[in-house]
Design a protein around this motif. Sequence first.
Motif, PDB file in Angstrom:
ATOM      1  N   TYR A 175     -37.661  -2.476  11.494  1.00  0.00           N
ATOM      2  CA  TYR A 175     -38.108  -1.012  12.050  1.00  0.00           C
ATOM      3  C   TYR A 175     -37.157   0.189  11.934  1.00  0.00           C
ATOM      4  N   PHE A 176     -36.245  -0.583  11.361  1.00  0.00           N
ATOM      5  CA  PHE A 176     -34.994   0.796  10.359  1.00  0.00           C
ATOM      6  C   PHE A 176     -36.130   1.053   8.934  1.00  0.00           C
ATOM      7  N   LEU A 177     -36.324   0.258   8.819  1.00  0.00           N
ATOM      8  CA  LEU A 177     -36.953  -0.144   7.486  1.00  0.00           C
ATOM      9  C   LEU A 177     -38.628   0.935   6.750  1.00  0.00           C
ATOM     10  N   ILE A 178     -39.465   0.763   8.198  1.00  0.00           N
ATOM     11  CA  ILE A 178     -40.646   1.692   8.627  1.00  0.00           C
ATOM     12  C   ILE A 178     -40.272   2.541   9.182  1.00  0.00           C
ATOM     13  N   TRP A 179     -39.031   3.247   9.689  1.00  0.00           N
ATOM     14  CA  TRP A 179     -38.680   4.586  10.081  1.00  0.00           C
ATOM     15  C   TRP A 179     -38.941   5.346   9.226  1.00  0.00           C
ATOM     16  N   TRP A 180     -37.541   4.542   8.014  1.00  0.00           N
ATOM     17  CA  TRP A 180     -37.061   5.647   7.540  1.00  0.00           C
ATOM     18  C   TRP A 180     -38.371   5.417   5.724  1.00  0.00           C
ATOM     19  N   ALA A 181     -39.268   4.609   5.905  1.00  0.00           N
ATOM     20  CA  ALA A 181     -40.569   4.952   4.721  1.00  0.00           C
ATOM     21  C   ALA A 181     -41.566   5.876   5.537  1.00  0.00           C
ATOM     22  N   THR A 182     -41.778   6.424   6.965  1.00  0.00           N
ATOM     23  CA  THR A 182     -42.558   7.104   7.325  1.00  0.00           C
ATOM     24  C   THR A 182     -41.581   8.102   8.069  1.00  0.00           C
ATOM     25  N   LYS A 220     -21.039 -16.944  28.765  1.00  0.00           N
ATOM     26  CA  LYS A 220     -20.185 -18.012  29.568  1.00  0.00           C
ATOM     27  C   LYS A 220     -19.224 -18.141  29.420  1.00  0.00           C
ATOM     28  N   LYS A 221     -18.736 -17.954  28.459  1.00  0.00           N
ATOM     29  CA  LYS A 221     -17.361 -17.847  27.951  1.00  0.00           C
ATOM     30  C   LYS A 221     -16.260 -16.578  28.917  1.00  0.00           C
ATOM     31  N   GLY A 222     -17.231 -15.759  28.829  1.00  0.00           N
ATOM     32  CA  GLY A 222     -16.341 -14.463  30.022  1.00  0.00           C
ATOM     33  C   GLY A 222     -16.017 -12.936  28.568  1.00  0.00           C
ATOM     34  N   GLY A 223     -16.905 -13.503  27.432  1.00  0.00           N
ATOM     35  CA  GLY A 223     -17.317 -11.828  26.331  1.00  0.00           C
ATOM     36  C   GLY A 223     -16.271 -12.752  25.344  1.00  0.00           C
ATOM     37  N   VAL A 224     -15.616 -11.238  24.007  1.00  0.00           N
ATOM     38  CA  VAL A 224     -15.463 -11.387  23.458  1.00  0.00           C
ATOM     39  C   VAL A 224     -13.888 -10.461  23.008  1.00  0.00           C
ATOM     40  N   ASP A 225     -13.271 -11.442  23.163  1.00  0.00           N
ATOM     41  CA  ASP A 225     -12.046 -10.491  23.063  1.00  0.00           C
ATOM     42  C   ASP A 225     -11.865  -9.735  21.433  1.00  0.00           C
ATOM     43  N   PRO A 226     -12.076  -8.538  21.644  1.00  0.00           N
ATOM     44  CA  PRO A 226     -11.727  -7.891  20.012  1.00  0.00           C
ATOM     45  C   PRO A 226     -10.463  -8.447  18.950  1.00  0.00           C
ATOM     46  N   LYS A 227      -9.244  -8.326  19.619  1.00  0.00           N
ATOM     47  CA  LYS A 227      -8.442  -8.804  18.859  1.00  0.00           C
ATOM     48  C   LYS A 227      -8.458  -9.949  18.047  1.00  0.00           C
ATOM     49  N   GLU A 228      -8.956 -11.015  18.981  1.00  0.00           N
ATOM     50  CA  GLU A 228      -9.291 -12.642  18.541  1.00  0.00           C
ATOM     51  C   GLU A 228     -10.751 -12.863  17.289  1.00  0.00           C
ATOM     52  N   ASP A 229     -11.733 -11.696  17.712  1.00  0.00           N
ATOM     53  CA  ASP A 229     -12.560 -12.000  17.010  1.00  0.00           C
ATOM     54  C   ASP A 229     -12.370 -11.660  15.569  1.00  0.00           C
ATOM     55  N   GLY A 230     -12.884 -11.924  15.126  1.00  0.00           N
ATOM     56  CA  GLY A 230     -12.188 -12.056  13.556  1.00  0.00           C
ATOM     57  C   GLY A 230     -13.347 -11.162  12.507  1.00  0.00           C
ATOM     58  N   ARG A 231     -14.703 -11.185  13.189  1.00  0.00           N
ATOM     59  CA  ARG A 231     -15.821 -10.893  12.671  1.00  0.00           C
ATOM     60  C   ARG A 231     -15.613  -8.901  12.089  1.00  0.00           C
ATOM     61  N   GLN A 232     -16.361  -8.672  11.209  1.00  0.00           N
ATOM     62  CA  GLN A 232     -16.161  -7.511  11.082  1.00  0.00           C
ATOM     63  C   GLN A 232     -17.215  -6.831  10.999  1.00  0.00           C
ATOM     64  N   PRO A 233     -17.337  -5.200  12.547  1.00  0.00           N
ATOM     65  CA  PRO A 233     -18.328  -5.129  13.084  1.00  0.00           C
ATOM     66  C   PRO A 233     -19.205  -3.886  12.399  1.00  0.00           C
ATOM     67  N   ILE A 234     -18.351  -3.195  11.168  1.00  0.00           N
ATOM     68  CA  ILE A 234     -19.278  -2.625  10.283  1.00  0.00           C
ATOM     69  C   ILE A 234     -19.662  -3.097   9.455  1.00  0.00           C
ATOM     70  N   LEU A 235     -19.894  -4.120   9.208  1.00  0.00           N
ATOM     71  CA  LEU A 235     -20.503  -4.708   8.062  1.00  0.00           C
ATOM     72  C   LEU A 235     -21.502  -5.292   9.078  1.00  0.00           C
ATOM     73  N   ILE A 236     -21.515  -5.342   9.828  1.00  0.00           N
ATOM     74  CA  ILE A 236     -22.049  -6.399  11.164  1.00  0.00           C
ATOM     75  C   ILE A 236     -23.376  -5.690  11.387  1.00  0.00           C
ATOM     76  N   GLY A 237     -23.066  -4.404  11.541  1.00  0.00           N
ATOM     77  CA  GLY A 237     -23.678  -3.338  11.734  1.00  0.00           C
ATOM     78  C   GLY A 237     -24.730  -3.000  10.413  1.00  0.00           C
ATOM     79  N   LEU A 238     -24.388  -2.269   9.533  1.00  0.00           N
ATOM     80  CA  LEU A 238     -24.848  -2.025   7.888  1.00  0.00           C
ATOM     81  C   LEU A 238     -26.472  -3.282   7.880  1.00  0.00           C
ATOM     82  N   ALA A 239     -25.635  -4.724   8.006  1.00  0.00           N
ATOM     83  CA  ALA A 239     -26.550  -5.508   7.599  1.00  0.00           C
ATOM     84  C   ALA A 239     -27.392  -5.625   8.834  1.00  0.00           C
ATOM     85  N   ALA A 240     -27.310  -5.290  10.292  1.00  0.00           N
ATOM     86  CA  ALA A 240     -28.111  -4.972  11.394  1.00  0.00           C
ATOM     87  C   ALA A 240     -29.033  -4.847  10.740  1.00  0.00           C
TER      88      ALA A 240
END
Length: 136
Positions: A55-62, A29-49
């Motif tokens: 499914y990631f855990l099941i894949w590694w367990a099998t 609705k806002k038109g997206g996210v400006d990466p320069k203004e987005d305070g999130r940490q994409p690498i940490l978000i990716g690791l947490a996700a």
Amino acid sequence: AIPKVKSAIAIAGGIFLLYMSFSMLMRGKKGGVDPKEDGRQPILIGLAASAGNPYFLIWWATVGMALIVRAELFGPLGFTLFALVHWLCDFVWLSFLSLAAYKGGQVWGARFQRAVTVLSGLVLAIFGIRFIFGVF
């Protein structure tokens, strides 16, 4: 006890999917996210996700464990090569996806990118609702 645990996980997962859906719809609705203004940490978000993705855990367990066991047949060098090649493949593939998403917005335009974001948010909402009501 297991059915109750499954139900709790499904409901929690559904609520999280609805939260993600709402976030995407607001972003669209806002038109997206400006990466320069987005305070999130994409690498940490990716690791947490990844770490929180069942499914990631099941894949590694099998499948992942089977690949590791096979790589270990070749000793420490086999395991090391497996790990390096696997990480390199992940890096190349995820870099490609990231670049495609970034360039796609430039090539197709902001309107198309907004439409994809909204459509993705709606799909996540459907999955979230199915997770929650699939329990009952």
